[in-house]
Every structure is written in C-alpha cells, then in structure tokens.
Design an enzyme around this catalytic site. Structure first.
Site, mmCIF file in Angstrom:
data_model
loop_
_atom_site.group_PDB
_atom_site.id
_atom_site.type_symbol
_atom_site.label_atom_id
_atom_site.label_comp_id
_atom_site.label_asym_id
_atom_site.label_seq_id
_atom_site.Cartn_x
_atom_site.Cartn_y
_atom_site.Cartn_z
ATOM 1 N N CYS A 155 26.608 -40.511 10.705
ATOM 2 C CA CYS A 155 25.518 -41.486 10.530
ATOM 3 C C CYS A 155 25.624 -42.666 11.489
ATOM 4 C CB CYS A 155 25.507 -42.004 9.100
ATOM 5 S SG CYS A 155 24.960 -40.766 7.942
HETATM 6 N N1 COA Z 1 18.550 -35.665 -11.416
HETATM 7 C C1 COA Z 1 18.919 -36.154 -12.621
HETATM 8 N N2 COA Z 1 20.157 -36.607 -12.880
HETATM 9 C C2 COA Z 1 21.060 -36.537 -11.892
HETATM 10 C C3 COA Z 1 20.749 -36.028 -10.628
HETATM 11 C C4 COA Z 1 19.441 -35.577 -10.406
HETATM 12 N N3 COA Z 1 19.061 -35.089 -9.219
HETATM 13 N N4 COA Z 1 21.850 -36.091 -9.835
HETATM 14 C C5 COA Z 1 22.833 -36.616 -10.590
HETATM 15 N N5 COA Z 1 22.359 -36.888 -11.837
HETATM 16 C C6 COA Z 1 23.100 -37.442 -12.982
HETATM 17 C C7 COA Z 1 24.575 -37.135 -12.900
HETATM 18 O O1 COA Z 1 24.848 -35.882 -13.488
HETATM 19 C C8 COA Z 1 25.158 -38.287 -13.705
HETATM 20 O O2 COA Z 1 25.023 -37.996 -15.074
HETATM 21 P P1 COA Z 1 26.176 -38.480 -16.121
HETATM 22 O O3 COA Z 1 26.173 -39.979 -16.029
HETATM 23 O O4 COA Z 1 25.671 -37.940 -17.414
HETATM 24 O O5 COA Z 1 27.442 -37.862 -15.620
HETATM 25 C C9 COA Z 1 24.227 -39.453 -13.377
HETATM 26 O O6 COA Z 1 23.015 -38.864 -12.940
HETATM 27 C C10 COA Z 1 24.772 -40.367 -12.321
HETATM 28 O O7 COA Z 1 25.212 -39.583 -11.201
HETATM 29 P P2 COA Z 1 25.881 -40.218 -9.918
HETATM 30 O O8 COA Z 1 26.147 -39.136 -8.919
HETATM 31 O O9 COA Z 1 27.028 -41.066 -10.353
HETATM 32 O O10 COA Z 1 24.656 -41.125 -9.401
HETATM 33 P P3 COA Z 1 24.660 -42.431 -8.545
HETATM 34 O O11 COA Z 1 24.092 -43.517 -9.344
HETATM 35 O O12 COA Z 1 25.972 -42.661 -7.864
HETATM 36 O O13 COA Z 1 23.580 -42.060 -7.407
HETATM 37 C C11 COA Z 1 23.565 -41.405 -5.089
HETATM 38 C C12 COA Z 1 23.816 -40.968 -6.542
HETATM 39 C C13 COA Z 1 23.949 -40.249 -4.180
HETATM 40 C C14 COA Z 1 22.090 -41.715 -4.955
HETATM 41 C C15 COA Z 1 24.383 -42.661 -4.769
HETATM 42 O O14 COA Z 1 25.707 -42.500 -5.196
HETATM 43 C C16 COA Z 1 24.411 -43.001 -3.289
HETATM 44 O O15 COA Z 1 23.392 -43.079 -2.626
HETATM 45 N N6 COA Z 1 25.615 -43.328 -2.778
HETATM 46 C C17 COA Z 1 25.790 -43.724 -1.392
HETATM 47 C C18 COA Z 1 25.770 -42.500 -0.577
HETATM 48 C C19 COA Z 1 25.785 -42.748 0.896
HETATM 49 O O16 COA Z 1 25.492 -43.796 1.390
HETATM 50 N N7 COA Z 1 26.111 -41.731 1.605
HETATM 51 C C20 COA Z 1 26.125 -41.782 2.993
HETATM 52 C C21 COA Z 1 25.617 -40.494 3.436
HETATM 53 S S1 COA Z 1 25.404 -40.554 5.119
#
Ligand code: COA
Length: 380
Positions: A155
């Site tokens: 990225c």
């Molecule tokens: N639909 C519904 N629920 C979902 C889901 C989806 N598509 N994906 C995950 N969940 C659920 C999970 O199962 C979890 O449930 P639980 O609390 O019962 O275990 C809950 O939602 C939270 O999941 P989590 O993965 O912890 O979500 P989050 O709040 O961390 O958001 C991202 C996920 C990926 C959006 C976030 O972590 C993010 O953007 N992080 C930064 C990533 C980044 O910058 N990456 C760089 C890449 S270049």
C-alpha cells in the site's frame, strides 16, 4: 536538479459494486455452500458459514462501493472472483494498459509529451508477472525514453515510488519520471471470505515527478519526506513463485473452499488498526517537527484510504483536534481500499483549490508494515 510533482493522473473502471450487491452475492454463495455441506455441518465436521452484512461493512470501514474491472463473475455465487482473460504476449498486458491510461492523464494535466519522459516506475501491490517489467511495457506503450522498472511496497508503493523518482532526478539519472500505481486489488481479494470480501477495489493512478527546471509553473515543491518500515505478519499475501513446489499444499483443494487461502490477501484487521494508527501519526508529527511545520500550516492530509475511522484518528492525533472531512478527504467510500493508489486519488481529486504556498501532505501506509509521508507546497 530539484525534483517536484508536476501532475497526477487517474483511471477509474466503469463498473462499480455497491455493498448491497456484494452482500447479496456473498450470502447466496454462503447459502449454496451450507446446503452443499449440510450433512458435514450437521455431523459437526464442518462449520456453517455466516452471512455478511452491508451495514456492518459501512460502519466498520466507511466503504460504500468499489470500482472493479470484472463485475459479473465477482457477483456470481458459483465463481466469486474477477475473470480476466489471458492475453497474447503480443498484446499489452492489462496492468500495463491501465497504468498507461493513468499516465496519459498525468501527462495531459502537465502539458507534457510522452517522449520527454525519461523514466517509468510501476509501483504497486501486485505485479502481473515476474518479468519483463510491466514498467518497460508502459514505457513502450507511451513512447517514453530512458529506462523503466517495477517495485512493490504494497500500500505504500506510491510514496516510496515518488521518493525513488526524486532520488533518480537528484542523481541525474532522469528529469521526468512517471510513477504509475495500477491496482487490480479485486484479483488478490478472497470474495468468499466474510472478514475481507468488501475491502478492495480496482483503479490506476500516476504521478509525474520532474526536475523543477522543466516542470509546469503550477507544480508542487516537495518540502519534506520520510519512509519507514517495520516487519509485521498482520497483512500478508503468500502468493509467489515457490508456491507450486509445496506439493502437499497444492494438492489440498479444501483450503480455498474453506476460505483459508493464504495466496490471496489476508489480514488481522483489528491489530493492523491498533498498530498502524500510532505508527503513522508518529511518522507525520516527527517529520513535521523536523521541517519546522506546525499543524496550522497543514491545509490538507491526503491519507491512504483503508478505513475511515483510522483516518479520523490519525488526523486528530496529527492536528491536535477533530479534523473536518474537507481537511482529510475521503475517497474510500466510493473506491474502497485501492492499495497504493488511495492517497494519490485523494490528492488528485481534492487539490485543485490549493493556492501558492499552501501546504499539504500525502501519506501511505500498509503491509510490511510500510509507511511514507511527503509534504508538498503549491508553487503557483
Ligand atoms: N459482515 C458481518 N459481520 C462481520 C463481517 C461481515 N462482513 N466481517 C466480520 N464480521 C463480524 C466478526 O465476525 C466479528 O463478530 P464477533 O464480534 O461476534 O466476533 C465482528 O464483526 C467484528 O469483526 P472484526 O474483524 O473485529 O471487525 P473490525 O471492527 O476490526 O473491522 C476491518 C474490520 C477490516 C474493517 C477493520 O479491522 C480495518 O479496516 N482494519 C484496518 C485494516 C487496514 O488498514 N488494512 C490495511 C490493508 S492495506
């Protein structure tokens, strides 16, 4: 030889997928998989897959939609990936084609002829092949001179690419360098994985970095910059030329059907969020201090576009107060995460109101971890 930014360019695919469309297809895939595996699920041998949710996606990431180069197969529950037909070796490759389109836009915006460009860098997360370099193909497609090469800093490829171009200009290797960021992120995304199926989109950007003596009058002076990397396993893609040699793994077809393939993008999103926000805020504030800049002098932050809450937090830490969306523009709502291209799209779309001596910063961050910040000042 003082390197400056002359212009940027953007190429956006015509097709987009909304969260609702994406979730509908994902949930149809889940229902299909669960019914095909009903007996094993019943016996406790397999775990049923859960539905995705459009509200969750927007709330957790800020993403509402994404552009893609191959829409229909991504939304087909029996396919769930883009389909990009193989091209003959005599045809231009798709990555070079979209890079060249963004590059042509950057050239047009600078009033520059392609033959005046004497270096092309393709800097992106996923290169289509090992060699010959995509950048050399772009060089040929444009009719540029000099030399060309590819680089990958995930990225952060755009800022690392701009800094590389700057170094080449200062070393006297080139005077006009095109840094292209073609990102076909839909191809490294596992659309069967609920945790990440919504994250990425496709796009291409380009930045023209030139010696100030040939640059257009209204260029951007680079007044400070810093690159940093720190090893982390929290964002990984294990695809590579050694994969086919790990015979046991290649034979295990169940990996992909379980959504466990590690030859595509995988991340621990929570950890990335927690670790990268302070790393990036520190990088920016340290560099501001080093360059004698205080936050009141920063008109805009063109940040990497991965997660809206991350950008709100980073902006707040850097500026010492809540930051209005106009000061840290968001494009991820429309484009999703486009890897290296994100901060350049934000800069390209939200910089036309800058006047002489206005200062802003371009900042990228992502896998590696890697992060880069470039402070720029409008010259006319
Ligand atoms: N639909 C519904 N629920 C979902 C889901 C989806 N598509 N994906 C995950 N969940 C659920 C999970 O199962 C979890 O449930 P639980 O609390 O019962 O275990 C809950 O939602 C939270 O999941 P989590 O993965 O912890 O979500 P989050 O709040 O961390 O958001 C991202 C996920 C990926 C959006 C976030 O972590 C993010 O953007 N992080 C930064 C990533 C980044 O910058 N990456 C760089 C890449 S270049």
């Amino acid at each position: 030889m003082k390197p400056v930014i002359s212009s940027t360019g953007l190429w956006t695919p015509t097709d987009a997928i909304s969260n609702d469309e994406l979730v509908l297809a994902f949930n149809a895939y889940v229902d299909l998989w669960n019914s095909e595996n009903a007996t094993a699920i019943e016996a406790g041998e397999k775990q049923a897959l859960d539905h995705s949710n459009a509200e969750f996606i927007e709330k957790a990431s800020g993403i509402k939609s994404r552009f893609v180069i191959s829409k229909a197969p991504i939304l087909d529950p029996t396919i769930m990936s883009p389909i990009i037909p193989k091209r003959d070796n005599n045809e231009i490759s798709i990555l070079a084609e979209i890079a060249a389109k963004a590059a042509q836009d950057a050239l047009k915006n600078a009033g520059r002829k392609a033959e005046d460009v004497d270096a092309v860098i393709v800097a992106c997360s996923n290169l289509q092949r090992a060699y010959p370099a995509i950048a050399i193909e772009v060089q040929q497609a444009l009719g540029a001179t000099g030399f060309a090469f590819d680089m990958n800093v995930a990225c952060s490829s755009a800022t690392f690419g701009i800094e590389t171009a700057r170094g080449l200009i200062m070393a006297g290797q080139a005077k006009s360098v095109l840094v292209c960021n073609p990102e076909i992120c839909s191809a490294h995304l596992n659309f069967k994985d609920r945790d990440s199926h919504f994250i990425f989109g496709d796009v291409a950007t380009a930045t023209l970095v030139e010696s100030d003596d040939i640059a257009p009058k209204a260029h951007w002076e680079i007044i400070g910059s810093k690159l940093v990397t720190e090893f982390s396993n929290n964002i990984r893609n294990n695809f590579g030329f050694l994969n086919r040699l790990a015979k046991d793994e290649v034979a295990d077809e169940s990996l992909e059907s379980k959504g466990l393939t590690d030859k595509l993008f995988v991340q621990n999103g929570r950890s990335v969020f927690k670790e990268v926000v302070p790393m990036v805020a520190q990088l920016i504030t340290d560099e501001m201090q080093k360059n004698g800049l205080d936050s009141t002098q920063i008109k805009r932050l063109w940040l990497h576009q991965a997660n809206l809450s991350m950008n709100i937090l980073i902006s707040k830490k850097v500026m010492g107060k809540d930051v209005d969306i106009s000061q840290a523009p968001v494009v991820l709502d429309e484009y999703a995460n486009t890897s290296s291209a994100g901060s350049i799209i934000a800069f390209h779309k939200h910089s036309s109101d800058f006047e002489k001596d206005d200062i802003g910063l371009i900042c990228s961050f992502g896998a590696g971890y890697s992060a880069g910040v470039i402070f720029i000042k409008k010259c006319a």
